[in-house]
Design a protein around this motif. Structure first.
Motif, PDB file in Angstrom:
ATOM      1  N   THR B  48       5.634   4.114   1.453  1.00 54.56           N
ATOM      2  CA  THR B  48       4.183   4.216   1.247  1.00 54.56           C
ATOM      3  C   THR B  48       3.457   4.476   2.562  1.00 54.56           C
ATOM      4  O   THR B  48       2.621   5.376   2.657  1.00 54.56           O
ATOM      5  N   PHE B  49       3.789   3.689   3.586  1.00 52.54           N
ATOM      6  CA  PHE B  49       3.082   3.843   4.865  1.00 52.54           C
ATOM      7  C   PHE B  49       3.347   5.208   5.501  1.00 52.54           C
ATOM      8  O   PHE B  49       2.422   5.895   5.945  1.00 52.54           O
ATOM      9  N   ILE B  50       4.633   5.597   5.538  1.00 56.68           N
ATOM     10  CA  ILE B  50       4.952   6.876   6.181  1.00 56.68           C
ATOM     11  C   ILE B  50       4.291   8.022   5.425  1.00 56.68           C
ATOM     12  O   ILE B  50       3.667   8.910   6.012  1.00 56.68           O
ATOM     13  N   SER B  51       4.373   7.976   4.090  1.00 60.49           N
ATOM     14  CA  SER B  51       3.795   9.101   3.346  1.00 60.49           C
ATOM     15  C   SER B  51       2.265   9.070   3.386  1.00 60.49           C
ATOM     16  O   SER B  51       1.633  10.122   3.348  1.00 60.49           O
ATOM     17  N   ALA B  52       1.694   7.870   3.531  1.00 55.32           N
ATOM     18  CA  ALA B  52       0.231   7.813   3.650  1.00 55.32           C
ATOM     19  C   ALA B  52      -0.205   8.485   4.955  1.00 55.32           C
ATOM     20  O   ALA B  52      -1.186   9.240   4.979  1.00 55.32           O
ATOM     21  N   LEU B  53       0.528   8.234   6.039  1.00 56.02           N
ATOM     22  CA  LEU B  53       0.186   8.861   7.319  1.00 56.02           C
ATOM     23  C   LEU B  53       0.368  10.373   7.248  1.00 56.02           C
ATOM     24  O   LEU B  53      -0.500  11.147   7.660  1.00 56.02           O
ATOM     25  N   LEU B  54       1.540  10.787   6.696  1.00 53.26           N
ATOM     26  CA  LEU B  54       1.771  12.224   6.525  1.00 53.26           C
ATOM     27  C   LEU B  54       0.682  12.841   5.658  1.00 53.26           C
ATOM     28  O   LEU B  54       0.133  13.906   5.974  1.00 53.26           O
ATOM     29  N   ILE B 118       8.528  12.371   2.750  1.00 51.17           N
ATOM     30  CA  ILE B 118       7.973  13.725   2.840  1.00 51.17           C
ATOM     31  C   ILE B 118       7.405  14.149   1.486  1.00 51.17           C
ATOM     32  O   ILE B 118       6.301  14.683   1.390  1.00 51.17           O
ATOM     33  N   ALA B 119       8.176  13.847   0.416  1.00 54.13           N
ATOM     34  CA  ALA B 119       7.716  14.249  -0.919  1.00 54.13           C
ATOM     35  C   ALA B 119       6.372  13.593  -1.246  1.00 54.13           C
ATOM     36  O   ALA B 119       5.424  14.268  -1.670  1.00 54.13           O
TER      37      ALA B 119
END
Ligand SMILES: Nc1ncnc2c1ncn2[C@@H]1O[C@H](COP(=O)(O)OP(=O)(O)O)[C@@H](O)[C@H]1O
Ligand SMILES: [Mg+2]
Lengths: 240, 245
Positions: B48-54, B118-119
């Motif tokens: 969640t955190f990584i994709s929120a930043l991306l 990434i998705a």
């Protein structure tokens, strides 16, 4: 100071300005009147290229500013504009509203700009609002701030687009007083307004616009006492 | 008689408690299964955190692409590309996007967590772009005109006047997008990631009892999301206080 030749402006298929020729000299106070939708705002906004003219030429200080190669941002620094709805920057304090442009454009240091801003605020009696936000002010106060925000750039000419039309009647006077003071100091001004008293008292020339054309152009005395064009007579009979 | 009935009632209640207790133990205690739930939550939170930043980075980029105009007022090629991207992402289920990315486009990448992030980042970016675009476009045109009339460039007007106001306006919506994103990651199990949801269903398959592991999963999601929404509400109140407008 400003020369306009063959100015035309279309919005899509709508012809709003149909060929305007005019010259504004230093120190003049040009008052523009006319019915709603006649193109007064569009004319004013073409002068600092907030609207891009469809045809025609505009010179400012002998520079052809309608030339595509001209960078307009430096030109606009010398032309202040005051809007009907004030358009103060809502996210900034009053002081920051005044200092943002001079500081970011590196015309003044932060300290110079703040001293200058405080002087201007004192002049309109609003120094105590320096750290307030626009939402905390009345309409009349906002418009006085908007005027000094433009003055903070030391402009050569000030453009006013119905500066008192959005104000409650009891607040109109305080804004007109600031504008009169400015006129007395010799500022070159172009003012679109429905305040005929102001036109009479302050204007050096009054223009009547209708359907995208200037139909009459005279010193205020003659303009009001001896209107020539039938459309102007009709207009004056309604507003006076 | 009366005593008898209440005695039976008591017995039934006790029996029910016993079943629940056994269920609870087999779902969370046996084999330290609570650790699996914690690990699952870790996977969910990280993705969640990584994709929120991306998504935020991509969303900002897409928003500016989408509103970009040529000097004659026509849309740029960037604007078209961004428009199509946003359209496609919003018009297909995220689980389909996840599987296409995992099994086809990035099939050679072995890091499941990375592909999952990434998705979801690509997916969230489309929604964030629309949030930011509408935030920018909701700022009154007069604000930009005032900036330009003072001689500020369009870039500086954006930077000092439009963006700060737009960002503040869209912060609650962005926070909501974060929460939606966290819930949507519950399909990560489709590509074999042991996130919180997948952990829940794994425990179901081991205990042959559906109720307790799934309720446990729901409770964990709910508590975590509640914490985030409370934090968000506090942040909003703080911003509101900072300048009273
Ligand atoms: N950005 C615009 N797009 C389309 N039409 C416009 C735009 N701005 C002004 N107009 C139209 O141009 C005409 C003149 O408008 P304006 O210059 O604002 O008149 P005035 O200031 O004299 O009331 C009106 O019919 C108005 O609807
Ligand atoms: Mg107007």
């Amino acid at each position: 100071m400003i020369r306009v030749e063959g100015l035309k402006k279309n919005f899509g298929s709508l012809e709003v300005l149909k060929g305007i020729d005019y010259e504004i000299h230093p120190g003049e106070k040009i008052v523009v009147v006319g019915p709603s939708g006649s193109g007064k705002s569009t004319f004013l906004r073409c002068l600092n290229l907030l609207e891009t003219p469809t045809e025609g030429s505009i010179w400012f200080d002998n520079v052809l500013i309608t030339d595509k190669r001209i960078k307009i941002d430096p030109v606009r620094r010398h032309m202040g504009m005051v809007f009907q709805h004030f358009n103060l920057f809502n996210n900034l304090t009053i002081l920051k509203n005044l200092t943002l442009a001079p500081v970011k454009l590196k015309l003044q240091t932060k300290q110079e700009a703040e001293e200058n801003a405080m002087r201007l605020l004192e002049r309109v009696g609003l120094a105590d609002k320096a750290h307030a936000y626009p939402s905390q002010l009345s309409g009349g106060q906002k418009q006085r701030i908007a005027i000094v925000r433009s003055l903070a750039m030391n402009p050569k000419v000030m453009l006013f687009d119905e500066p008192t039309s959005a104000l409650d009647p009891e607040l109109v006077g305080e804004v007109l007083d600031v504008m009169k003071g400015l006129a007395e100091e010799g500022m070159t001004m172009v003012v679109v307004t429905h305040e005929m008293g102001f036109a009479r008292e302050v204007g050096t020339r009054v223009l009547f616009m209708d359907e995208g054309r200037i139909l009459e152009e005279k010193p205020p005395r003659e303009f009001f006492e001896n209107p020539g064009h039938p459309r102007l007579k009709e207009f004056l009979s309604k507003v006076l | 008689m009366i005593l008898d009935v209440s005695g039976n009632m008591e017995g039934a209640v006790m029996q029910w408690f016993d079943t629940v207790k056994t269920d609870f133990i087999s779902s969370f205690i046996t084999g330290d299964r609570w650790r699996m739930f914690l690990q699952g939550l870790g996977v969910t939170l990280r993705v969640t955190f990584i994709s929120a930043l991306l998504g935020l980075a991509l969303g900002i980029l897409l928003a500016f692409m989408k509103i970009s105009k040529k000097s004659n007022g026509k849309r740029t090629v960037f604007s078209f590309i961004a428009g199509i991207y946003i359209d496609v992402i919003r018009g297909t289920p995220v689980v389909v996007q996840l599987m296409i990315l995992y099994f086809a486009v990035l099939a050679s990448v072995n890091n499941k967590m990375l592909v999952g992030s990434i998705a979801f980042g690509m997916n969230s970016g489309a929604y964030v772009a629309e949030i930011i675009r509408s935030g920018i476009q909701s700022i009154d045109r007069g604000q930009a005109e005032a900036g330009r009339s003072l001689g500020l460039s369009s870039r500086r007007t954006m930077q000092y006047i439009i963006i700060p106001q737009a960002f503040k306006n869209v912060l609650p919506t962005l926070g909501n997008e974060f929460i939606v994103l966290m819930k949507e990651t519950a399909v990560l199990g489709y590509v074999g990631l042991m996130d919180l949801m997948k952990t829940g269903s794994y425990v179901v398959s081991k205990t042959y009892r559906a109720f307790m592991p799934l309720i446990g999963t729901a409770v964990i999601y709910f508590v975590v999301i509640k914490i985030f929404s409370l934090l968000l509400a506090r942040l909003e109140r703080r911003l509101q206080k900072n300048d009273s407008r």
